[in-house]
Design a protein around this motif. Sequence first.
Motif, mmCIF file in Angstrom:
data_model
loop_
_atom_site.group_PDB
_atom_site.id
_atom_site.type_symbol
_atom_site.label_atom_id
_atom_site.label_comp_id
_atom_site.label_asym_id
_atom_site.label_seq_id
_atom_site.Cartn_x
_atom_site.Cartn_y
_atom_site.Cartn_z
ATOM 1 N N VAL A 23 42.499 31.587 -19.708
ATOM 2 C CA VAL A 23 43.404 31.652 -18.618
ATOM 3 C C VAL A 23 43.234 30.600 -17.497
ATOM 4 O O VAL A 23 43.696 30.511 -16.598
ATOM 5 C CB VAL A 23 43.148 33.125 -18.021
ATOM 6 N N GLU B 78 44.062 27.456 -17.312
ATOM 7 C CA GLU B 78 45.195 26.430 -17.251
ATOM 8 C C GLU B 78 46.359 27.077 -16.148
ATOM 9 O O GLU B 78 46.642 28.176 -16.016
ATOM 10 C CB GLU B 78 46.054 26.219 -18.618
ATOM 11 N N ARG B 79 46.772 26.172 -15.148
ATOM 12 C CA ARG B 79 47.548 26.624 -14.070
ATOM 13 C C ARG B 79 48.646 27.298 -14.754
ATOM 14 O O ARG B 79 49.109 28.248 -14.042
ATOM 15 C CB ARG B 79 48.068 25.435 -13.319
ATOM 16 N N TRP B 80 49.648 26.743 -15.562
ATOM 17 C CA TRP B 80 50.711 27.674 -16.018
ATOM 18 C C TRP B 80 50.343 28.906 -16.440
ATOM 19 O O TRP B 80 51.098 29.894 -16.121
ATOM 20 C CB TRP B 80 51.517 27.038 -17.007
ATOM 21 N N THR B 81 49.062 29.283 -17.262
ATOM 22 C CA THR B 81 48.582 30.414 -17.636
ATOM 23 C C THR B 81 48.614 31.502 -16.680
ATOM 24 O O THR B 81 49.080 32.590 -16.549
ATOM 25 C CB THR B 81 47.489 30.360 -18.470
ATOM 26 N N ILE C 35 51.825 32.555 -15.092
ATOM 27 C CA ILE C 35 52.377 33.473 -16.027
ATOM 28 C C ILE C 35 51.958 34.729 -15.852
ATOM 29 O O ILE C 35 52.623 35.818 -15.490
ATOM 30 C CB ILE C 35 52.612 33.212 -17.624
ATOM 31 N N VAL D 38 56.081 24.497 -22.960
ATOM 32 C CA VAL D 38 54.783 24.851 -22.595
ATOM 33 C C VAL D 38 54.618 26.406 -22.207
ATOM 34 O O VAL D 38 53.862 27.186 -22.670
ATOM 35 C CB VAL D 38 54.597 24.180 -21.087
ATOM 36 N N LEU D 39 55.914 27.132 -21.981
ATOM 37 C CA LEU D 39 56.060 28.398 -21.717
ATOM 38 C C LEU D 39 55.838 29.194 -23.008
ATOM 39 O O LEU D 39 55.010 30.159 -23.081
ATOM 40 C CB LEU D 39 57.254 28.708 -21.244
ATOM 41 N N SER E 161 54.367 28.175 -25.688
ATOM 42 C CA SER E 161 52.789 27.996 -26.101
ATOM 43 C C SER E 161 52.065 28.939 -25.262
ATOM 44 O O SER E 161 51.072 29.607 -26.016
ATOM 45 C CB SER E 161 52.565 26.688 -25.992
ATOM 46 N N ARG E 162 52.291 29.047 -24.014
ATOM 47 C CA ARG E 162 51.488 29.768 -23.339
ATOM 48 C C ARG E 162 51.373 31.328 -23.449
ATOM 49 O O ARG E 162 50.757 32.105 -23.453
ATOM 50 C CB ARG E 162 51.485 29.602 -21.647
ATOM 51 N N THR F 26 49.808 32.202 -26.826
ATOM 52 C CA THR F 26 48.568 32.389 -26.637
ATOM 53 C C THR F 26 48.150 33.528 -26.029
ATOM 54 O O THR F 26 46.953 34.268 -26.428
ATOM 55 C CB THR F 26 48.008 31.037 -25.930
ATOM 56 N N LEU F 27 48.785 34.081 -24.919
ATOM 57 C CA LEU F 27 48.415 35.350 -24.145
ATOM 58 C C LEU F 27 48.802 36.396 -25.323
ATOM 59 O O LEU F 27 48.095 37.489 -24.975
ATOM 60 C CB LEU F 27 49.227 35.209 -22.871
#
Length: 174
Positions: free
Chosen positions: A21, A23-26, A29, A53-54, A56-57, A60-61
């Motif tokens: 968690v 990374e900034r985008w994560t 989100i 990016v969205l 992928s994140r 991952t989540l």
Amino acid sequence: MALGKDYGQQDCALARTLELVGERWTLLIVRDAFYGVRRYSDFLAHLDIPRAVLSSRLQTLVEAGVLDKRRYQESPPREEYVLTERGVDLWPIVRSMLRWGEKHVQNGVACRIFRHHGCGGTVDSTGICAVCAAVVAPDETEVAPGPGANLLRREDAVTLAMRRPHRLLEPLLP
């Protein structure tokens, strides 16, 4: 020397957490998921995040058990993303980072006010209600615009919905 992509040589739970968690985008989100954002298109519009990016994140989540992917429409198939218990456990971290940013980056000006839904008291950075002294869980927390909220800058559906008080974790949009 190039920056590594993981912390494989670190014997530390914080390092492992940052791999998931950090990374900034994560984190953005996850923040939006607490605010009630659930649909891919709403994350996309509110965060101005690249689609790849969205995707992928979010994947991952979901794989990490932070978000659960749930079908809300069959034809065409559409899913929404909801925080799991593991994801909800991130709230103290997200809340603390929001408060830290208000204090140290925004000169004490809050973009969001968190209140205890039960009694209306303000919730502090440790999650304690100023009125009843209860530890306030995310689902008992109401979020409302604060004095630092720039309500005129954005017009996406999430920003518009965030202009009204609502409880965390409840769907922000239909």
